[in-house]
Design a protein around this motif. Structure first.
Motif, PDB file in Angstrom:
ATOM      1  N   GLY A 211       0.815  -1.202   0.000  1.00 47.47           N
ATOM      2  CA  GLY A 211       0.000   0.000   0.000  1.00 47.47           C
ATOM      3  C   GLY A 211       0.849   1.251   0.000  1.00 47.47           C
ATOM      4  N   LYS A 212       0.272   2.355   0.433  1.00 47.17           N
ATOM      5  CA  LYS A 212       0.959   3.645   0.491  1.00 47.17           C
ATOM      6  C   LYS A 212       1.836   3.728   1.736  1.00 47.17           C
ATOM      7  CE  LYS A 212      -1.351   5.257  -3.123  1.00 47.17           C
ATOM      8  NZ  LYS A 212      -0.710   5.575  -4.405  1.00 47.17           N
ATOM      9  N   LEU A 213       2.960   4.451   1.612  1.00 46.00           N
ATOM     10  CA  LEU A 213       3.869   4.608   2.745  1.00 46.00           C
ATOM     11  C   LEU A 213       3.199   5.258   3.950  1.00 46.00           C
ATOM     12  CD1 LEU A 213       6.698   4.325   3.936  1.00 46.00           C
ATOM     13  CD2 LEU A 213       7.287   6.513   2.898  1.00 46.00           C
ATOM     14  N   PRO A 214       2.408   6.324   3.796  1.00 40.74           N
ATOM     15  CA  PRO A 214       1.746   6.907   4.974  1.00 40.74           C
ATOM     16  C   PRO A 214       0.881   5.907   5.728  1.00 40.74           C
ATOM     17  CG  PRO A 214       1.611   8.428   3.120  1.00 40.74           C
ATOM     18  CD  PRO A 214       2.163   7.148   2.583  1.00 40.74           C
TER      19      PRO A 214
ATOM     20  N   LEU B 183       3.270   3.829   7.828  1.00 38.75           N
ATOM     21  CA  LEU B 183       3.778   4.567   8.977  1.00 38.75           C
ATOM     22  C   LEU B 183       2.691   4.775  10.025  1.00 38.75           C
ATOM     23  CD1 LEU B 183       5.959   7.272   7.186  1.00 38.75           C
ATOM     24  CD2 LEU B 183       6.712   5.141   8.240  1.00 38.75           C
ATOM     25  N   GLU B 184       1.487   5.069   9.563  1.00 40.35           N
ATOM     26  CA  GLU B 184       0.389   5.303  10.506  1.00 40.35           C
ATOM     27  C   GLU B 184       0.058   4.042  11.290  1.00 40.35           C
ATOM     28  OE1 GLU B 184      -4.304   6.740  10.438  1.00 40.35           O
ATOM     29  OE2 GLU B 184      -3.035   6.991   8.670  1.00 40.35           O
ATOM     30  N   ARG B 185       0.235   2.904  10.649  1.00 35.20           N
ATOM     31  CA  ARG B 185      -0.136   1.644  11.298  1.00 35.20           C
ATOM     32  C   ARG B 185       0.939   1.129  12.230  1.00 35.20           C
ATOM     33  NH1 ARG B 185      -1.729  -3.874   7.950  1.00 35.20           N
ATOM     34  NH2 ARG B 185      -2.025  -5.243   9.764  1.00 35.20           N
ATOM     35  N   PHE B 186       2.213   1.320  11.856  1.00 35.70           N
ATOM     36  CA  PHE B 186       3.273   0.673  12.623  1.00 35.70           C
ATOM     37  C   PHE B 186       4.309   1.627  13.225  1.00 35.70           C
ATOM     38  CE2 PHE B 186       1.865  -2.609   9.613  1.00 35.70           C
ATOM     39  CZ  PHE B 186       1.517  -3.603  10.516  1.00 35.70           C
TER      40      PHE B 186
ATOM     41  N   SER C  39       3.960  10.039  19.754  1.00 30.55           N
ATOM     42  CA  SER C  39       3.380   9.320  18.621  1.00 30.55           C
ATOM     43  C   SER C  39       3.194  10.285  17.458  1.00 30.55           C
ATOM     44  CB  SER C  39       2.030   8.707  18.991  1.00 30.55           C
ATOM     45  OG  SER C  39       1.365   8.235  17.830  1.00 30.55           O
ATOM     46  N   PRO C  40       3.856  10.047  16.326  1.00 34.86           N
ATOM     47  CA  PRO C  40       3.702  10.942  15.172  1.00 34.86           C
ATOM     48  C   PRO C  40       2.299  10.931  14.592  1.00 34.86           C
ATOM     49  CG  PRO C  40       4.972   8.994  14.577  1.00 34.86           C
ATOM     50  CD  PRO C  40       4.782   8.939  16.063  1.00 34.86           C
ATOM     51  N   VAL C  41       1.506   9.915  14.921  1.00 34.20           N
ATOM     52  CA  VAL C  41       0.117   9.880  14.459  1.00 34.20           C
ATOM     53  C   VAL C  41      -0.702  10.920  15.214  1.00 34.20           C
ATOM     54  CG1 VAL C  41      -1.955   8.466  14.270  1.00 34.20           C
ATOM     55  CG2 VAL C  41       0.288   7.448  13.823  1.00 34.20           C
TER      56      VAL C  41
ATOM     57  N   HIS D 244      12.518  -1.369  12.673  1.00 36.92           N
ATOM     58  CA  HIS D 244      11.531  -1.081  13.706  1.00 36.92           C
ATOM     59  C   HIS D 244      10.121  -1.389  13.199  1.00 36.92           C
ATOM     60  CE1 HIS D 244       9.130   1.160  16.625  1.00 36.92           C
ATOM     61  NE2 HIS D 244       8.627   1.860  15.620  1.00 36.92           N
ATOM     62  N   LEU D 245       9.843  -0.981  11.967  1.00 39.94           N
ATOM     63  CA  LEU D 245       8.530  -1.244  11.393  1.00 39.94           C
ATOM     64  C   LEU D 245       8.283  -2.737  11.229  1.00 39.94           C
ATOM     65  CD1 LEU D 245       8.439   1.481   8.590  1.00 39.94           C
ATOM     66  CD2 LEU D 245       7.366   1.576  10.829  1.00 39.94           C
ATOM     67  N   ILE D 246       9.297  -3.439  10.724  1.00 44.94           N
ATOM     68  CA  ILE D 246       9.152  -4.882  10.517  1.00 44.94           C
ATOM     69  C   ILE D 246       8.943  -5.594  11.849  1.00 44.94           C
ATOM     70  CG2 ILE D 246      10.295  -6.961   9.667  1.00 44.94           C
ATOM     71  CD1 ILE D 246       9.363  -5.055   7.503  1.00 44.94           C
TER      72      ILE D 246
END
Length: 321
Positions: free
Chosen positions: A233-236, A239-242, A279-281, A310-312
């Motif tokens: 999907g999209k990068l944002p 990032l928003e999810r993880f 949290s950047p979200v 970190h995301l993985i």
């Protein structure tokens, strides 16, 4: 119909373990590099293909470039099967491996380009026009007469890109192209790839561990882990999810800065450093930086960068892998 179609692609490797004491033969282990990967890519897309070491990224690239043959599954690129129609297929693709070279070590790179022209049977006029275009875009003129062994890492990568694009491929595979490059070289490389994609509509698949590469170049991201596709999907969205936690370390010229933080932000003072976790979200990084700047004069600040590992790790934890 999509330009790249991959369906249930599987690939295994046989690995021999270290021989144990008292045993005559080494034991074998079957490693599943790809466990049924499926995806499609439209023509002209610039896709980031990311994941930790051993996830299966390079294996996918090697299969789609015709180097490896899968155990099962289907893959077509522009209606061609890479490992079956390889001789005709490779005329339409370019591949750059960050740790490998297709240019000759001891000869001037212009001679390597001339050899590639003959290999790909590029007409003389087309070759000269394309070479001039790439020379200008990649700023190769100053070292065109130097052998590859005398070039810096950044110059080598620009030369490799030129060699891979001389025959104007429809599809370009980039496997860790910015590894070891300095900041200036990375920026120049990203600008060129955006130009190539926009100017010629070249489809690009990029594997990298550098999130800045993905953020700057890719409209779409696929994440691989344990030979499986975890996200597409999209990068944002990724990032928003993880990417739920960010840390900034800041030093002020004054002992008691007027720092007023929003609810949910964690502050920890260590000597003259203030560690802030947020949290950047909930709070965009730009807003957080504005809050910190308004609190006083900053002498030093470090923002923890987005990290693919970190995301993985967050994805593994959520998916119980």
């Amino acid at each position: 119909m999509s330009y790249i179609e991959v369906e249930n692609l599987r690939k295994t490797f046989t690995v021999r373990k270290k021989r144990e004491a008292g045993k005559l033969f080494r034991e074998k282990e079957i490693v599943e590099a790809l466990k049924g990967i499926s995806f499609t890519v439209d023509k002209g897309e610039l896709v980031g293909y990311i994941g930790p070491n051993g996830a299966g990224k390079s294996t996918t690239v090697k299969i789609l470039s015709g180097i490896l043959t899968p155990e099962s599954g289907r893959a077509e690129v522009g209606g061609r099967v890479p490992w079956k129609d390889r001789k005709e297929y490779v005329r339409h693709i370019g591949v750059v491996f960050g740790q490998r070279s297709q240019l000759w070590w001891d000869v001037p790179i212009i001679d390597s380009f001339s050899l590639l022209k003959d290999i790909y049977r590029i007409p003389e006029k087309d070759y000269l026009n394309r070479l001039q275009e790439l020379t200008d875009a990649l700023q190769l003129k100053s070292f065109m007469r130097k052998p590859l062994r005398l070039l810096s890492l950044g110059q080598k990568m620009r030369a490799e890109l030129c060699g891979s694009l001389l025959h104007s491929p429809e599809l370009l595979f980039l496997d860790e192209p910015t590894i070891g490059l300095d900041a200036v070289s990375k920026l120049a490389l990203r600008d060129f790839l955006k130009w190539e994609n926009k100017e010629h509509g070249t489809t690009i698949m990029l594997t990298t561990h550098d999130m800045e590469d993905i953020s700057a170049l890719c409209s779409r991201v696929m994440v691989l882990g344990h030979g499986q596709k975890l996200f597409d999907g999209k990068l944002p969205e990724l990032l928003e999810r993880f990417d739920t936690v960010r840390t900034v370390v800041v030093k002020y010229n004054t002992e008691n800065p007027k720092l007023v933080l929003p609810a949910g932000v964690v502050k920890d003072k260590k000597d003259d450093e203030i560690h802030i976790t947020y949290s950047p979200v909930d709070i965009p990084t730009a807003d957080m930086l504005a809050i910190l700047q308004n609190a006083g004069t900053i002498s030093e600040m470090t923002l923890q960068s987005e990290n693919i590992d970190h995301l993985i790790a967050a994805m593994y934890k959520e998916m119980d892998l």
